[in-house]
Motif scaffolding. Sequence first.
Motif, mmCIF file in Angstrom:
data_model
loop_
_atom_site.group_PDB
_atom_site.id
_atom_site.type_symbol
_atom_site.label_atom_id
_atom_site.label_comp_id
_atom_site.label_asym_id
_atom_site.label_seq_id
_atom_site.Cartn_x
_atom_site.Cartn_y
_atom_site.Cartn_z
ATOM 1 N N GLU A 1 6.733 22.517 22.629
ATOM 2 C CA GLU A 1 7.499 21.688 21.717
ATOM 3 C C GLU A 1 6.621 20.877 20.799
ATOM 4 N N TYR A 2 7.155 20.770 19.489
ATOM 5 C CA TYR A 2 6.279 20.013 18.297
ATOM 6 C C TYR A 2 5.219 20.495 18.273
ATOM 7 N N ASP B 1 4.080 22.210 15.405
ATOM 8 C CA ASP B 1 4.656 22.530 13.985
ATOM 9 C C ASP B 1 3.580 22.658 13.019
ATOM 10 N N SER C 1 0.837 13.002 13.002
ATOM 11 C CA SER C 1 0.006 14.135 13.184
ATOM 12 C C SER C 1 -1.086 14.329 12.651
#
Length: 297
Positions: free
Chosen positions: A67-68, A70, A266
């Motif tokens: 997950e994440y 991206d 991020s």
Amino acid sequence: MPSRLVTGLALALLSLVAQAGERCAIDDRGRQVCLSEPAQRIAALSPGATELVYAAGAGERVVAVVEYSDYPPEAREVASVGSHTRLDLERLLALAPDLVIGWVTGNPAEQLETLESLGLPVFYIEPRSFEGVATTIERLSRLAGSEAAGEAEAARFRDGMAELAERYADAAPVSVFYQVWDEPLMTINDDHLIGQVLSLCGGVNVFGGLDRLVPRLDEEAVLAADPEAILAGGMGEENRAWLTHWERYPALTAVARDNLFFVPPSLIQRPTPRLLEGSRLFCEKLEVARGRREASP
């Protein structure tokens, strides 16, 4: 030449060829991980690991993420095998990776040990310095056989960080509180990678001397420290709520001088090449804070 000697030389030559074809790298647990050939199916078990594999030039070989994951955008299309804190081992094994990139302190140790017991090579990473980011890219590129791309990206990152260090070497100090989380309130010390970014930019981390890498605090500690600037990433790329919280304390120097700065998490909270972009933003924010000293009463 005696046949026995010929046979011995032939075996020695075959051994050298086999060793030359083997790809080895030391991971961040100090273990040597060797592959008989470049990895073709890579599982990256943290968002940072995913970015680093792509940076190493092996993105097209990533078959599993968590997950994440991206970034880069194409990573969003890769099969997810749970979160970094709880992996779906059945789904992961079904994807048949030939190299697993684990996170030393972020992935469940027992699950990674299970993968190793099943014969999967696990390469543990946890870059904790600028040089660590660069060498991780190089080591991953070695395991993937993409050295040219990995070495070029590592050099770009090193050069960029060195340029920032030179540019801000004599910058006037700015006291800073970096908020890494809101409930509970958390920051970082000087040993943390983000703390190293602050120092690079001429920032003085008001909680830099604390023992824990990611200390917990209360609001009173921040008010007593009275930082000249507050930087935060929030829980999303556009979420400034953590900063607006501090506006209830107008006597705080950071608030009085409007030195509440947002940096997309991020770019600064993942140990990847994008840390260079995040560092540039940090340095720019602290330059703004220096400029506002002249306008302050």
